[in-house]
Design an enzyme around this catalytic site. Sequence first.
Site, PDB file in Angstrom:
ATOM      1  N   TRP A   1       0.854  -1.177   0.000  1.00  0.00           N
ATOM      2  CA  TRP A   1       0.000   0.000   0.000  1.00  0.00           C
ATOM      3  C   TRP A   1       0.899   1.239   0.000  1.00  0.00           C
ATOM      4  O   TRP A   1       1.865   1.321   0.760  1.00  0.00           O
ATOM      5  CB  TRP A   1      -0.906  -0.006   1.237  1.00  0.00           C
ATOM      6  CG  TRP A   1      -1.701   1.254   1.347  1.00  0.00           C
ATOM      7  CD1 TRP A   1      -2.869   1.530   0.703  1.00  0.00           C
ATOM      8  CD2 TRP A   1      -1.370   2.407   2.119  1.00  0.00           C
ATOM      9  NE1 TRP A   1      -3.288   2.800   1.024  1.00  0.00           N
ATOM     10  CE2 TRP A   1      -2.387   3.365   1.890  1.00  0.00           C
ATOM     11  CE3 TRP A   1      -0.320   2.746   2.968  1.00  0.00           C
ATOM     12  CZ2 TRP A   1      -2.382   4.627   2.488  1.00  0.00           C
ATOM     13  CZ3 TRP A   1      -0.309   4.003   3.555  1.00  0.00           C
ATOM     14  CH2 TRP A   1      -1.343   4.921   3.324  1.00  0.00           C
TER      15      TRP A   1
ATOM     16  N   ASP B   1     -15.931  11.920  -2.598  1.00  0.00           N
ATOM     17  CA  ASP B   1     -15.289  10.666  -2.204  1.00  0.00           C
ATOM     18  C   ASP B   1     -16.000  10.104  -0.976  1.00  0.00           C
ATOM     19  O   ASP B   1     -17.173  10.416  -0.712  1.00  0.00           O
ATOM     20  CB  ASP B   1     -13.790  10.921  -1.958  1.00  0.00           C
ATOM     21  CG  ASP B   1     -12.928   9.699  -2.220  1.00  0.00           C
ATOM     22  OD1 ASP B   1     -12.878   8.823  -1.338  1.00  0.00           O
ATOM     23  OD2 ASP B   1     -12.324   9.605  -3.301  1.00  0.00           O
ATOM     24  N   ASP B   2     -15.317   9.300  -0.225  1.00  0.00           N
ATOM     25  CA  ASP B   2     -15.855   8.624   0.961  1.00  0.00           C
ATOM     26  C   ASP B   2     -16.511   9.645   1.908  1.00  0.00           C
ATOM     27  O   ASP B   2     -16.076  10.798   1.978  1.00  0.00           O
ATOM     28  CB  ASP B   2     -14.679   7.945   1.682  1.00  0.00           C
ATOM     29  CG  ASP B   2     -15.132   6.831   2.606  1.00  0.00           C
ATOM     30  OD1 ASP B   2     -16.341   6.716   2.845  1.00  0.00           O
ATOM     31  OD2 ASP B   2     -14.249   6.082   3.077  1.00  0.00           O
TER      32      ASP B   2
ATOM     33  N   ARG C   1      -9.592  -2.064   8.829  1.00  0.00           N
ATOM     34  CA  ARG C   1     -10.220  -0.746   8.647  1.00  0.00           C
ATOM     35  C   ARG C   1     -11.673  -0.762   9.130  1.00  0.00           C
ATOM     36  O   ARG C   1     -12.553  -0.206   8.502  1.00  0.00           O
ATOM     37  CB  ARG C   1     -10.173  -0.328   7.173  1.00  0.00           C
ATOM     38  CG  ARG C   1     -10.018   1.182   6.988  1.00  0.00           C
ATOM     39  CD  ARG C   1     -10.227   1.611   5.552  1.00  0.00           C
ATOM     40  NE  ARG C   1      -9.878   3.007   5.366  1.00  0.00           N
ATOM     41  CZ  ARG C   1     -10.512   3.833   4.566  1.00  0.00           C
ATOM     42  NH1 ARG C   1     -11.532   3.426   3.851  1.00  0.00           N
ATOM     43  NH2 ARG C   1     -10.145   5.077   4.450  1.00  0.00           N
TER      44      ARG C   1
ATOM     45  N   TRP D   1     -14.938   3.194  -7.778  1.00  0.00           N
ATOM     46  CA  TRP D   1     -15.142   1.942  -7.024  1.00  0.00           C
ATOM     47  C   TRP D   1     -13.884   1.686  -6.200  1.00  0.00           C
ATOM     48  O   TRP D   1     -12.815   1.472  -6.758  1.00  0.00           O
ATOM     49  CB  TRP D   1     -15.397   0.801  -8.013  1.00  0.00           C
ATOM     50  CG  TRP D   1     -15.568  -0.561  -7.410  1.00  0.00           C
ATOM     51  CD1 TRP D   1     -14.748  -1.194  -6.536  1.00  0.00           C
ATOM     52  CD2 TRP D   1     -16.640  -1.475  -7.671  1.00  0.00           C
ATOM     53  NE1 TRP D   1     -15.234  -2.438  -6.224  1.00  0.00           N
ATOM     54  CE2 TRP D   1     -16.396  -2.649  -6.913  1.00  0.00           C
ATOM     55  CE3 TRP D   1     -17.777  -1.434  -8.469  1.00  0.00           C
ATOM     56  CZ2 TRP D   1     -17.239  -3.754  -6.953  1.00  0.00           C
ATOM     57  CZ3 TRP D   1     -18.613  -2.537  -8.504  1.00  0.00           C
ATOM     58  CH2 TRP D   1     -18.347  -3.681  -7.742  1.00  0.00           C
ATOM     59  N   ASP D   2     -14.043   1.690  -4.906  1.00  0.00           N
ATOM     60  CA  ASP D   2     -12.906   1.505  -4.012  1.00  0.00           C
ATOM     61  C   ASP D   2     -12.976   0.124  -3.357  1.00  0.00           C
ATOM     62  O   ASP D   2     -14.033  -0.537  -3.355  1.00  0.00           O
ATOM     63  CB  ASP D   2     -12.958   2.613  -2.940  1.00  0.00           C
ATOM     64  CG  ASP D   2     -11.619   2.857  -2.256  1.00  0.00           C
ATOM     65  OD1 ASP D   2     -10.660   2.119  -2.524  1.00  0.00           O
ATOM     66  OD2 ASP D   2     -11.553   3.791  -1.430  1.00  0.00           O
ATOM     67  N   MET D   3     -11.887  -0.321  -2.793  1.00  0.00           N
ATOM     68  CA  MET D   3     -11.840  -1.603  -2.073  1.00  0.00           C
ATOM     69  C   MET D   3     -10.693  -1.502  -1.072  1.00  0.00           C
ATOM     70  O   MET D   3      -9.557  -1.280  -1.472  1.00  0.00           O
ATOM     71  CB  MET D   3     -11.603  -2.740  -3.077  1.00  0.00           C
ATOM     72  CG  MET D   3     -11.742  -4.135  -2.521  1.00  0.00           C
ATOM     73  SD  MET D   3     -10.498  -4.632  -1.341  1.00  0.00           S
ATOM     74  CE  MET D   3      -9.002  -4.537  -2.291  1.00  0.00           C
ATOM     75  N   ASN D   4     -11.006  -1.630   0.214  1.00  0.00           N
ATOM     76  CA  ASN D   4     -10.003  -1.295   1.229  1.00  0.00           C
ATOM     77  C   ASN D   4      -9.704  -2.383   2.247  1.00  0.00           C
ATOM     78  O   ASN D   4      -9.406  -2.077   3.402  1.00  0.00           O
ATOM     79  CB  ASN D   4     -10.424  -0.014   1.965  1.00  0.00           C
ATOM     80  CG  ASN D   4     -10.294   1.212   1.092  1.00  0.00           C
ATOM     81  OD1 ASN D   4      -9.208   1.559   0.675  1.00  0.00           O
ATOM     82  ND2 ASN D   4     -11.412   1.850   0.791  1.00  0.00           N
TER      83      ASN D   4
ATOM     84  N   ASP E   1      -2.434   5.601  -3.149  1.00  0.00           N
ATOM     85  CA  ASP E   1      -2.863   6.618  -2.183  1.00  0.00           C
ATOM     86  C   ASP E   1      -1.721   7.567  -1.873  1.00  0.00           C
ATOM     87  O   ASP E   1      -1.924   8.612  -1.267  1.00  0.00           O
ATOM     88  CB  ASP E   1      -3.307   5.948  -0.878  1.00  0.00           C
ATOM     89  CG  ASP E   1      -4.768   5.546  -0.929  1.00  0.00           C
ATOM     90  OD1 ASP E   1      -5.474   5.996  -1.844  1.00  0.00           O
ATOM     91  OD2 ASP E   1      -5.194   4.775  -0.048  1.00  0.00           O
TER      92      ASP E   1
HETATM   93  C1  DGJ Z   1      -8.745   4.643  -0.369  1.00  0.00           C
HETATM   94  C2  DGJ Z   1      -8.646   5.341  -1.694  1.00  0.00           C
HETATM   95  O1  DGJ Z   1      -7.485   4.958  -2.363  1.00  0.00           O
HETATM   96  C3  DGJ Z   1      -8.690   6.846  -1.473  1.00  0.00           C
HETATM   97  O2  DGJ Z   1      -8.540   7.519  -2.696  1.00  0.00           O
HETATM   98  C4  DGJ Z   1      -9.994   7.199  -0.800  1.00  0.00           C
HETATM   99  O3  DGJ Z   1     -11.049   6.965  -1.693  1.00  0.00           O
HETATM  100  C5  DGJ Z   1     -10.172   6.411   0.481  1.00  0.00           C
HETATM  101  N1  DGJ Z   1      -9.960   4.996   0.294  1.00  0.00           N
HETATM  102  C6  DGJ Z   1     -11.540   6.635   1.048  1.00  0.00           C
HETATM  103  O4  DGJ Z   1     -11.810   5.854   2.141  1.00  0.00           O
END
Ligand code: DGJ
Length: 696
Positions: free
Chosen positions: A177, A346-347, A423, A457-460, A521
């Site tokens: 990351w 965004d979020d 998270r 579309w995000d994925m964390n 990021d």
């Molecule tokens: C991770 C993404 O890479 C960021 O750009 C942002 O959208 C955050 N998540 C939001 O939680």
Amino acid sequence: MNSITYDSVRKLFLLQTARMSYAFTISSNGKLVHVYWGAKVPDSGCFDGMLAGLQADTAVGGVNAGSRPYEYRTQDPFVYGDIALLPIFADGVRNARLVYDHHDISEHALVVSLRDEHYALAVDLHYDLFGDLDLISRHAVIRNNGDTAVTLDVIRSATVNLPPRQDYRITHFAGNWGAELGRNQCMLTQAQFLLENHRGTCAAHQQQPFIALDPRGESTQNCGEVFFAALCWSGNFKLCVEKSYYGDVSISAGVNDFDCQVDLPAAGTFTTPALAIGFSDTGFDRISEILYDWQFDWISPRPKAHDVRPIIYNSWYPYEFDVREDNILGLIDKAAHIGAELFVIDDGWMPKRVNEKAGLGDWVVDPQRFPRGFTPITEACHQRGLLFGLWVEPEMVNPDSDLYRAHPDWVIADPTRPRSEQRRQLVLDLSRDDIRDWAIDWLDKLIDDYQLDYLKWDMNRYLSENGPKRDLSIRFIQNLYAIWAHLNERHPKVLFENCASGGGRADFGMVPYADRINRSDNARPSDVMILHEGFTTLFVPKTAGGAGNISSDASTPLPFRIHLGMTGSMSVGINLLKATDETIEQLRQATAAFKLVRADLQNAYVYHLASATEKPYAVWQYLRRDRKTFGLFAFAHGMRHWDRNLPRFRMRGLIADAIYCAPDGSRHSGAELMNVGIAITLKGDYDSSFTFYKEG
Ligand code: DGJ
């Protein structure tokens, strides 16, 4: 011109592209055996001296014989390399013994069907060409033609054999990351060199499913042979390069068998992801050219409809979760003023989503912070000529959400163990078709209701347990792709961003579905220089995204950040409500200047004339694909006094007898620019420059 032929006299399949040949044969006992991969040869007669040995009965040989280079390696007797397929039959037998059955050739595709000598199991090997591009996409379809289930324990897309008996250097991209796509190189020894990932939801935060091999490690950016393979898969994968005592080198690649088995019912089929293999006769730059052409002309979504990417203003870096109607409306005003073309919330826009602890899964607008919904936001954007986009994270749920309270059984979990949070979130079991369909329904509605022009579309988080289903890791990614395919088809005008905690899903599996790839990021300019070199080795620059490519990191001069922002899909991460008038004006001028050259820069090949990983500066040439314009970026970092005496930089790929006009009006032939080169001045750290040349 490309061609696919089968020479029935020689029993030889030959695939020809512009500068590459690939050949394999059928042995006397029916095995498919590799013959050749490399620079283009005229015809199948070139292999006559090799065929007798390769076609001899492969079952015969002593302990010293080595094994034949099988085209799709299974556990035949005395074959010990990494295998492509391990079926477990109902009677407990655990191997495949495949022989040639038939084949089918069309203009750009070859399918060779193999069958097991005893069991009703068949494997179709697919070879797809893309015009005369020096690239072949291979995948396999496993077919259970029997009336009892077969378990597949290993299912690779392909085995690929390289010219034997030479030393190879491996180049691959690995990271983490915030540090995606770092280039690594080492020499291959007599060993298995394994790239793999079992984080489940993404690959590129660990290993990019890509490998390049150059003989003896002698190839440079623009000289020498390079072979490469890219697996089109975003989940658990395995890519194994292996060198035997005899110097035979092969690659096997496909989905990872780690904690995974697929049950193939009677009459069932399994289609592997594709493995794209390609060949360059002029170094690593040519790999990028081939991969770019593949993306531009063949696999990227709607290649003609969106020639350039809009300039984005995204709320994440300035406000993170603290998005409200008032600050968003203020930002929209300023974003339009500086020349942005797309505004992304965004979020943080859902109920209780004031931090990462709650709200994921409840995909409705927060009535407290957006009391009038998104209507005033959408209107403000559209009145100012801005497109409007939203952030989502469809695969995830916070335990503190209405969705989780209603469906605690929807997440991936081991029934007897605690549900591990990363998270503060859990992963929805996307391998379930009902959850896939639920996601499709609410995403369609969201796009329609809010008239979205853009979806990020995000994925964390990664998987930490796979639950009871043994094929979960594969079905998860298959359903992920099914949703993306649906969204693309149902909303052809909407632009889609593939983000996974930054660049976690920057891979060729996702390329067909996304218009933009969140590169990382990490927007720190000195890191972006390195990230971008890895990214643009594989992916076209116009997809190179991030929430703020013009970073808010004020330790670096704004012109440097602006120049970096111009190298990809531009987005602004600076808080415009707090920025000085001077910064606003600089940004306004920057977007105006960028728009003049954007189409050239975003439809270009990228050559790294000097790499930030090797020098205290980076010099990148962006050559428009028709070779009639180019932009030259230079960035300084960590420079010592004498580093200011930069060499002249020789351009690549120009038309030798064309005349290119420099910004100062001077005129230069392509031959001059490629041989005498261009002088660049960098005055010290974080100085940067951009110059643009055009033919005429
Ligand atoms: C991770 C993404 O890479 C960021 O750009 C942002 O959208 C955050 N998540 C939001 O939680």
